[in-house]
Write a protein that holds these residues in place. Structure first.
Motif, PDB file in Angstrom:
ATOM      1  N   TRP A 108       0.839  -1.188   0.000  1.00  0.00           N
ATOM      2  CA  TRP A 108       0.000   0.000   0.000  1.00  0.00           C
ATOM      3  C   TRP A 108       0.878   1.243   0.000  1.00  0.00           C
ATOM      4  O   TRP A 108       2.076   1.174   0.242  1.00  0.00           O
ATOM      5  CB  TRP A 108      -0.971   0.007   1.178  1.00  0.00           C
ATOM      6  CG  TRP A 108      -0.366   0.075   2.547  1.00  0.00           C
ATOM      7  CD1 TRP A 108      -0.135   1.197   3.292  1.00  0.00           C
ATOM      8  CD2 TRP A 108       0.066  -1.021   3.357  1.00  0.00           C
ATOM      9  NE1 TRP A 108       0.416   0.857   4.507  1.00  0.00           N
ATOM     10  CE2 TRP A 108       0.543  -0.490   4.573  1.00  0.00           C
ATOM     11  CE3 TRP A 108       0.096  -2.399   3.174  1.00  0.00           C
ATOM     12  CZ2 TRP A 108       1.041  -1.290   5.590  1.00  0.00           C
ATOM     13  CZ3 TRP A 108       0.600  -3.197   4.200  1.00  0.00           C
ATOM     14  CH2 TRP A 108       1.064  -2.643   5.379  1.00  0.00           C
ATOM     15  N   SER A 162      -3.360  13.224  -1.602  1.00  0.00           N
ATOM     16  CA  SER A 162      -3.695  11.808  -1.670  1.00  0.00           C
ATOM     17  C   SER A 162      -2.478  11.000  -2.093  1.00  0.00           C
ATOM     18  O   SER A 162      -1.605  11.506  -2.803  1.00  0.00           O
ATOM     19  CB  SER A 162      -4.841  11.551  -2.657  1.00  0.00           C
ATOM     20  OG  SER A 162      -5.293  10.212  -2.544  1.00  0.00           O
ATOM     21  N   TYR A 220      -1.249   7.375  -4.025  1.00  0.00           N
ATOM     22  CA  TYR A 220      -1.698   6.488  -5.091  1.00  0.00           C
ATOM     23  C   TYR A 220      -0.752   5.289  -5.145  1.00  0.00           C
ATOM     24  O   TYR A 220       0.465   5.473  -5.078  1.00  0.00           O
ATOM     25  CB  TYR A 220      -1.682   7.209  -6.451  1.00  0.00           C
ATOM     26  CG  TYR A 220      -2.546   8.435  -6.469  1.00  0.00           C
ATOM     27  CD1 TYR A 220      -3.858   8.381  -6.921  1.00  0.00           C
ATOM     28  CD2 TYR A 220      -2.062   9.656  -6.004  1.00  0.00           C
ATOM     29  CE1 TYR A 220      -4.657   9.503  -6.925  1.00  0.00           C
ATOM     30  CE2 TYR A 220      -2.860  10.788  -6.003  1.00  0.00           C
ATOM     31  CZ  TYR A 220      -4.160  10.704  -6.463  1.00  0.00           C
ATOM     32  OH  TYR A 220      -4.954  11.826  -6.452  1.00  0.00           O
ATOM     33  N   ARG A 261      -2.941  -0.793 -12.873  1.00  0.00           N
ATOM     34  CA  ARG A 261      -3.997  -0.450 -11.903  1.00  0.00           C
ATOM     35  C   ARG A 261      -3.470   0.596 -10.934  1.00  0.00           C
ATOM     36  O   ARG A 261      -2.354   0.510 -10.439  1.00  0.00           O
ATOM     37  CB  ARG A 261      -4.440  -1.691 -11.132  1.00  0.00           C
ATOM     38  CG  ARG A 261      -5.450  -1.342 -10.028  1.00  0.00           C
ATOM     39  CD  ARG A 261      -6.060  -2.545  -9.382  1.00  0.00           C
ATOM     40  NE  ARG A 261      -5.078  -3.357  -8.670  1.00  0.00           N
ATOM     41  CZ  ARG A 261      -5.403  -4.334  -7.848  1.00  0.00           C
ATOM     42  NH1 ARG A 261      -6.661  -4.639  -7.636  1.00  0.00           N
ATOM     43  NH2 ARG A 261      -4.465  -5.027  -7.249  1.00  0.00           N
ATOM     44  N   THR A 262      -4.290   1.623 -10.685  1.00  0.00           N
ATOM     45  CA  THR A 262      -3.937   2.689  -9.758  1.00  0.00           C
ATOM     46  C   THR A 262      -5.049   2.832  -8.730  1.00  0.00           C
ATOM     47  O   THR A 262      -6.220   2.990  -9.080  1.00  0.00           O
ATOM     48  CB  THR A 262      -3.753   4.029 -10.507  1.00  0.00           C
ATOM     49  OG1 THR A 262      -2.724   3.866 -11.488  1.00  0.00           O
ATOM     50  CG2 THR A 262      -3.371   5.141  -9.556  1.00  0.00           C
ATOM     51  N   LEU A 263      -4.673   2.774  -7.464  1.00  0.00           N
ATOM     52  CA  LEU A 263      -5.614   2.948  -6.358  1.00  0.00           C
ATOM     53  C   LEU A 263      -5.200   4.171  -5.555  1.00  0.00           C
ATOM     54  O   LEU A 263      -4.004   4.422  -5.377  1.00  0.00           O
ATOM     55  CB  LEU A 263      -5.603   1.712  -5.450  1.00  0.00           C
ATOM     56  CG  LEU A 263      -5.980   0.395  -6.113  1.00  0.00           C
ATOM     57  CD1 LEU A 263      -5.675  -0.775  -5.185  1.00  0.00           C
ATOM     58  CD2 LEU A 263      -7.440   0.406  -6.498  1.00  0.00           C
ATOM     59  N   SER A 264      -6.170   4.930  -5.064  1.00  0.00           N
ATOM     60  CA  SER A 264      -5.869   6.120  -4.261  1.00  0.00           C
ATOM     61  C   SER A 264      -6.394   5.935  -2.845  1.00  0.00           C
ATOM     62  O   SER A 264      -7.076   4.951  -2.540  1.00  0.00           O
ATOM     63  CB  SER A 264      -6.508   7.357  -4.884  1.00  0.00           C
ATOM     64  OG  SER A 264      -7.903   7.352  -4.669  1.00  0.00           O
ATOM     65  N   CYS A 265      -6.124   6.901  -2.000  1.00  0.00           N
ATOM     66  CA  CYS A 265      -6.670   6.874  -0.639  1.00  0.00           C
ATOM     67  C   CYS A 265      -8.190   6.859  -0.668  1.00  0.00           C
ATOM     68  O   CYS A 265      -8.825   6.346   0.255  1.00  0.00           O
ATOM     69  CB  CYS A 265      -6.174   8.082   0.156  1.00  0.00           C
ATOM     70  SG  CYS A 265      -4.408   8.025   0.546  1.00  0.00           S
ATOM     71  N   ASP A 266      -8.789   7.409  -1.729  1.00  0.00           N
ATOM     72  CA  ASP A 266     -10.245   7.440  -1.854  1.00  0.00           C
ATOM     73  C   ASP A 266     -10.837   6.151  -2.417  1.00  0.00           C
ATOM     74  O   ASP A 266     -12.051   5.990  -2.433  1.00  0.00           O
ATOM     75  CB  ASP A 266     -10.683   8.616  -2.738  1.00  0.00           C
ATOM     76  CG  ASP A 266     -10.533   9.950  -2.033  1.00  0.00           C
ATOM     77  OD1 ASP A 266     -10.698   9.996  -0.803  1.00  0.00           O
ATOM     78  OD2 ASP A 266     -10.236  10.941  -2.717  1.00  0.00           O
ATOM     79  N   SER A 267     -10.007   5.206  -2.882  1.00  0.00           N
ATOM     80  CA  SER A 267     -10.514   3.930  -3.378  1.00  0.00           C
ATOM     81  C   SER A 267     -11.091   3.121  -2.217  1.00  0.00           C
ATOM     82  O   SER A 267     -10.700   3.303  -1.061  1.00  0.00           O
ATOM     83  CB  SER A 267      -9.390   3.127  -4.039  1.00  0.00           C
ATOM     84  OG  SER A 267      -8.884   3.805  -5.164  1.00  0.00           O
ATOM     85  N   SER A 268     -12.002   2.222  -2.542  1.00  0.00           N
ATOM     86  CA  SER A 268     -12.617   1.370  -1.527  1.00  0.00           C
ATOM     87  C   SER A 268     -11.539   0.615  -0.744  1.00  0.00           C
ATOM     88  O   SER A 268     -10.679  -0.025  -1.333  1.00  0.00           O
ATOM     89  CB  SER A 268     -13.569   0.379  -2.193  1.00  0.00           C
ATOM     90  OG  SER A 268     -14.140  -0.472  -1.238  1.00  0.00           O
ATOM     91  N   THR A 303      -3.718   4.072   1.010  1.00  0.00           N
ATOM     92  CA  THR A 303      -4.500   3.421  -0.046  1.00  0.00           C
ATOM     93  C   THR A 303      -4.975   2.061   0.464  1.00  0.00           C
ATOM     94  O   THR A 303      -4.500   1.584   1.498  1.00  0.00           O
ATOM     95  CB  THR A 303      -3.643   3.189  -1.311  1.00  0.00           C
ATOM     96  OG1 THR A 303      -2.621   2.235  -1.017  1.00  0.00           O
ATOM     97  CG2 THR A 303      -3.044   4.483  -1.820  1.00  0.00           C
TER      98      THR A 303
END
Length: 156
Positions: free
Chosen positions: A67, A83, A85, A96-103, A118
């Motif tokens: 993470w 944020s 990522y 694939r990119t995930l952020s702090c706002d991703s589930s 994240t």
């Protein structure tokens, strides 16, 4: 006969409960993996100039979960947003990119806060690598505009 039916249906519910509990127990096991450590980090600079205002880190635990975390040196002022990522390279989730706002993340850093994380991504594929990126935004009245970005080295 009625008693036997109640007994069998109760046993069936107990069996269903045991199956339902198996998955959360595994999730709890993964959530409690010891040994989380920073494997790469970078400082955040505004306008790409020192002094640094925070750090972005790529973190891995003993269960091969990865993470990204960002921690600002001080609490964000009003009209600011930051944020982290997590970018994944290789494997079936390449790009694939995930952020702090991703589930599963903790939500972006907003006014009065300092840190976010994240979602955790489990990867046992040794060809998969990750990068942690942090971006800071300010809203000067016309919407949020990016004012800084930095990333860690790409690593496993």
């Amino acid at each position: 006969m009625k008693t036997l039916g109640i007994l069998l249906s109760t046993a069936g519910l107990a069996g269903a409960g045991a199956i339902a509990l198996a998955q959360p127990a595994q999730a709890v096991e993964l959530a409690n993996c010891p040994g989380a450590r920073t494997i790469s980090s970078a400082q955040l600079f505004r306008d790409h100039k020192p002094p640094g205002w925070g750090d972005v880190r790529l973190v891995r635990d003993s269960c091969s979960q990865y993470w990204a975390e960002v921690t600002m040196d001080s609490r964000l002022p009003a009209h600011a947003l930051t944020s982290a990522y997590l970018v994944q390279y290789g494997g079936s989730n390449n790009g694939r990119t995930l952020s702090c706002d991703s589930s599963g993340g903790t939500g972006a850093v907003v006014a009065g806060q300092r840190t976010c994380r994240t979602p955790k991504v489990r990867s046992l594929d040794t060809s998969t690598t990750f990068v942690a990126v942090a971006r800071e935004f300010h809203d000067y009245g016309g919407g949020f505009q990016q004012i800084s970005e930095n990333r860690t080295s790409r690593t496993r």
